[in-house]
Design an enzyme around this catalytic site. Structure first.
Site, PDB file in Angstrom:
ATOM      1  N   ARG A 183      10.646 205.987  24.682  1.00 53.45           N
ATOM      2  CA  ARG A 183       9.433 206.679  24.243  1.00 53.45           C
ATOM      3  C   ARG A 183       8.478 206.852  25.412  1.00 53.45           C
ATOM      4  O   ARG A 183       8.349 205.952  26.225  1.00 53.45           O
ATOM      5  CB  ARG A 183       8.761 205.874  23.162  1.00 53.45           C
ATOM      6  CG  ARG A 183       9.700 205.730  22.000  1.00 53.45           C
ATOM      7  CD  ARG A 183       9.238 204.715  21.071  1.00 53.45           C
ATOM      8  NE  ARG A 183      10.359 204.369  20.225  1.00 53.45           N
ATOM      9  CZ  ARG A 183      10.650 205.001  19.094  1.00 53.45           C
ATOM     10  NH1 ARG A 183       9.903 205.990  18.681  1.00 53.45           N
ATOM     11  NH2 ARG A 183      11.675 204.626  18.384  1.00 53.45           N
ATOM     12  N   VAL A 184       7.816 207.986  25.469  1.00 59.63           N
ATOM     13  CA  VAL A 184       6.945 208.213  26.628  1.00 59.63           C
ATOM     14  C   VAL A 184       5.788 207.218  26.661  1.00 59.63           C
ATOM     15  O   VAL A 184       5.310 206.862  27.730  1.00 59.63           O
ATOM     16  CB  VAL A 184       6.419 209.657  26.715  1.00 59.63           C
ATOM     17  CG1 VAL A 184       7.562 210.614  26.957  1.00 59.63           C
ATOM     18  CG2 VAL A 184       5.652 210.036  25.489  1.00 59.63           C
ATOM     19  N   ASP A 185       5.364 206.731  25.505  1.00 56.67           N
ATOM     20  CA  ASP A 185       4.301 205.714  25.498  1.00 56.67           C
ATOM     21  C   ASP A 185       4.755 204.444  26.209  1.00 56.67           C
ATOM     22  O   ASP A 185       3.942 203.613  26.583  1.00 56.67           O
ATOM     23  CB  ASP A 185       3.942 205.298  24.062  1.00 56.67           C
ATOM     24  CG  ASP A 185       3.442 206.470  23.260  1.00 56.67           C
ATOM     25  OD1 ASP A 185       3.151 207.505  23.883  1.00 56.67           O
ATOM     26  OD2 ASP A 185       3.354 206.349  22.025  1.00 56.67           O
ATOM     27  N   ASP A 186       6.058 204.266  26.329  1.00 58.85           N
ATOM     28  CA  ASP A 186       6.589 203.041  26.925  1.00 58.85           C
ATOM     29  C   ASP A 186       6.925 203.195  28.397  1.00 58.85           C
ATOM     30  O   ASP A 186       7.385 202.249  29.032  1.00 58.85           O
ATOM     31  CB  ASP A 186       7.875 202.609  26.190  1.00 58.85           C
ATOM     32  CG  ASP A 186       7.601 202.218  24.745  1.00 58.85           C
ATOM     33  OD1 ASP A 186       6.481 201.773  24.467  1.00 58.85           O
ATOM     34  OD2 ASP A 186       8.514 202.366  23.916  1.00 58.85           O
ATOM     35  N   VAL A 187       6.755 204.398  28.946  1.00 59.81           N
ATOM     36  CA  VAL A 187       7.119 204.611  30.348  1.00 59.81           C
ATOM     37  C   VAL A 187       6.262 203.718  31.239  1.00 59.81           C
ATOM     38  O   VAL A 187       5.076 203.537  31.009  1.00 59.81           O
ATOM     39  CB  VAL A 187       6.940 206.100  30.744  1.00 59.81           C
ATOM     40  CG1 VAL A 187       6.958 206.274  32.252  1.00 59.81           C
ATOM     41  CG2 VAL A 187       8.028 206.938  30.098  1.00 59.81           C
TER      42      VAL A 187
END
Ligand code: ATP
Ligand code: MG
Length: 632
Positions: free
Chosen positions: A500-504
């Site tokens: 998920r991009v929030d987790d990058v």
């Protein structure tokens, strides 16, 4: 076919839709109408407008009319080995009709919501189909959710009726579902909504009715009423765009979203994706381990397979009960040819060792599938080599509750596989990778995964909150559906979901996807599972903090810590080397088996009073264990 689906989506999907039964055909000029661009007005998507159909009719009656009434529609394998059952398509229709007639008799009609809180008994898909038959809108809540989570969903969709059973056994443990429902109904009443009827299936092998708590007037035994109704029930013809169901997302990233799917497009899309992604043949025995409480159980236990006239196995139990060989025992027992599961299960069975697998023949297996998270290449290889004896292609299907069906998936045998890549888009799907500014990037690249144009299975809104629908999915990159996932494309055009991009994590300017680092860790022979998150770092901006679960019996050691870090160093590079390893006896997962990194981020940052909502966790106790181990 892909080229045609992009050049002429209306023609492509109309031809496919023609194979289904439509009471009235859709308006030919309105096969698809959409606006995905918030600057041009409200977002809307519709497919096959004006068409009238019924997904239950197409999934059940149409197969009977084609002469397959005596074919097995569903096999059922209970929690205990030896406990089983089956239904032919004709028998399935009878059961569905009886329940549909009962629902009508108590005033449930077109457009009314029905909440279903059932374990994996055949009554669960039967209940979904019965709702669909009369045009009622089902909202299945996974029967592992707490009373509060159930109440939250009940208050949100205000059902005419709640369907449940008194108790179920999961592994060795009995769970009193009816008690949970009772508590949820009290809770929803406090929030201003009271449910009139609680239809309860008596699961006699686990709990007798006399032991079940009962509220006369509200509670009704399924076996006392449903079986008295006729086994034929007319179909309610619904508009292609009438709602079919509401389903809340797994809640990996926060408060679950009430995703709404409609009838016509969803029907065409789930059937078609099932057929091609699994290379379905009428002789197949198909088993998907997902629960009907998730989208995978909607699209690929119930609707997709039945729309193809498939024989589906429904499994009530858990994969490691009575032991870790259960899945392969079941595969041999039913001669399962298509086996579809999640990386979390693959990793856990891999940890238990090969002997549990090789003890069984698994000769019938032909195609394997994976869904839910990126599958680590090492888990992929184990699945391929050990489970599939190096002869079964793996369909790594990337999709979401919101997308209704597969968005990217290999087509078995059609092109070379790469372990860990979901390969290419399905027919009609146009994935694009965009940068921060929403510019499409071509060729080999990495960025935000969006979809250009709609596809028939797309969700149409978030129930009661069209604003949140637009804000979450369409505002971030104007003109596109934003998936929330990061993705890279390699030089051969294969797609790799990076998490998920929030987790990058951004380490000294390097953007690192969680999936990549986790896969490197999991490829270490002593690492069973890993989850990485970013933590604040004085020099690098962010540092990498890794939670690691070891293979059973392996002790923690400084040497092992170093060897895990060096594994990442050699596989990805020094910049991705974890700054910290946190030994984890278990990882916090959603009830659908996904790692919840937002909680791990808080633990890593030592913000223990900001853990947020942990009610969708499968085992909230894991969090305390992790906190206790912080100083290792
Ligand atoms: P929420 O949206 O509430 O946070 P969720 O996204 O986990 O929950 P689902 O719709 O069940 O809810 O899961 C979809 C997500 O799962 C995708 O966005 C993606 O991150 C991940 N996913 C699913 N299948 C795959 C796959 N084959 N490869 C990589 N990631 C996958
Ligand atoms: Mg999601």
């Amino acid at each position: 076919m892909y080229e045609r689906s992009i050049k002429d989506p209306a023609g492509f999907w109309s031809e496919i839709a023609d194979a289904f039964y439509w009471k009235e055909k859709w308006n030919p000029s309105e096969v698809c109408s959409e606006n995905l661009d918030v600057s041009k007005g409200p977002v809307h998507i519709s497919w096959f407008k004006g068409g009238k159909t019924n997904i239950c009719y197409n999934a059940v009656d149409r197969n009977i009319e084609a002469g397959n009434g005596d074919k097995i529609a569903m096999y059922w394998e209970g929690n205990e080995p030896g406990q089983d059952g089956k239904l032919t398509y004709s028998e399935l229709r009878e059961k569905v009709c009886q329940l549909a007639n009962y629902l009508k008799s108590v005033g449930v009609g077109k457009g009314d919501a029905v909440v279903i809180y059932l374990p994996m008994l055949l009554e669960l898909p039967i209940a979904m189909l019965a709702c669909a038959r009369i045009g009622a809108v089902h909202s299945v809540v996974f029967a592992g959710f707490s009373a509060d989570s159930l109440a939250q969903r009940i208050v949100d969709c205000k059902p005419k009726l709640v369907l449940t059973c008194n108790a179920v056994k999961r592994g060795p443990k009995p769970i009193l579902l009816k008690d949970i429902v009772d508590a949820a109904l009290v809770e929803s009443e406090k929030n201003g909504f009271s449910v009139g009827i609680c239809l309860t299936y008596e699961n006699q092998s686990v709990m007798k009715r006399q032991d079940t708590k009962w509220q006369a007037g509200r509670d009704v035994w399924w076996q006392d009423v449903v079986t008295n109704f006729p086994t034929k029930c007319d179909v309610e013809w619904v508009d292609a765009e009438d709602p079919l169901f509401l389903l809340y997302t797994s809640g990996s990233t926060g408060k679950p979203k009430g995703v709404m799917h409609t009838s016509g497009g969803y029907m065409v899309y789930t059937a078609t994706t099932f057929k091609y992604a699994f290379d379905y043949k009428p002789t197949d025995i198909y088993w998907c381990t997902a629960d009907c409480g998730w989208i995978t159980g909607h699209s690929y236990v119930t609707y997709g397979p039945l729309l193809n006239g498939a024989a589906v196995l429904v499994f009530e139990g858990t994969p490691n009960y009575p032991d870790a060989g259960r899945c392969w025992d079941i595969v041999d027992k039913y001669k399962v040819s298509i086996f579809y599961t999640a990386p979390t299960l693959v990793r856990s069975l891999m940890r238990d060792g090969n002997e549990y697998v090789t003890r069984y023949s698994r000769k019938s297996l032909r195609v394997l599938g994976s869904v839910g998270e990126p599958i680590n290449p090492s888990a992929w290889r184990w699945f391929y080599n050990v489970v599939g004896d190096s002869k079964c292609p793996i369909s790594d299907t990337w999709w979401q509750t919101e997308t209704g069906g597969f968005m990217m998936t290999p087509l078995p045998g059609a092109w070379p596989q790469k372990p860990g890549s979901a390969t290419f888009p399905f027919f009609g799907v146009q994935p694009v990778i965009v940068d921060e500014k929403g510019q499409e990037i071509e060729g080999e690249c990495s960025g935000y995964l969006c979809i250009k144009k709609s596809w028939p299975g797309a969700f149409r809104t978030l129930y009661g909150d069209h604003d949140r629908y637009e804000t979450t999915y369409f505002k971030p990159f104007a003109g596109y559906y934003f998936t929330g996932d990061g993705c890279s494309r390699d030089k051969d055009g294969y797609h790799w979901l990076t998490g998920r991009v929030d987790d990058v994590i951004n380490v000294s300017g390097h953007r690192i996807g969680t999936a990549e680092v986790e896969s490197a860790l999991v490829s270490h022979p002593q690492c069973a599972e890993a989850a990485v998150v970013g933590v604040e770092h004085e020099v690098k901006g962010q540092g990498i903090y890794a939670f690691v679960t070891l293979v059973d019996g392996v002790p923690y050691s400084e040497e092992l810590r170093k060897s895990l870090i060096s594994k990442v160093r050699t596989q990805i590079g020094a910049f991705a080397a974890p700054d910290r390893i946190h030994w984890a006896p278990g990882l916090p997962k959603t009830r659908s088996g996904k790692i919840m990194r937002r909680i791990l981020r808080k633990i890593a940052a030592k913000q223990l009073d900001e853990l947020g909502d942990i009610s969708t966790l499968a085992d909230p106790g894991v969090v305390d264990q992790l906190i206790a181990l912080k100083d290792c």
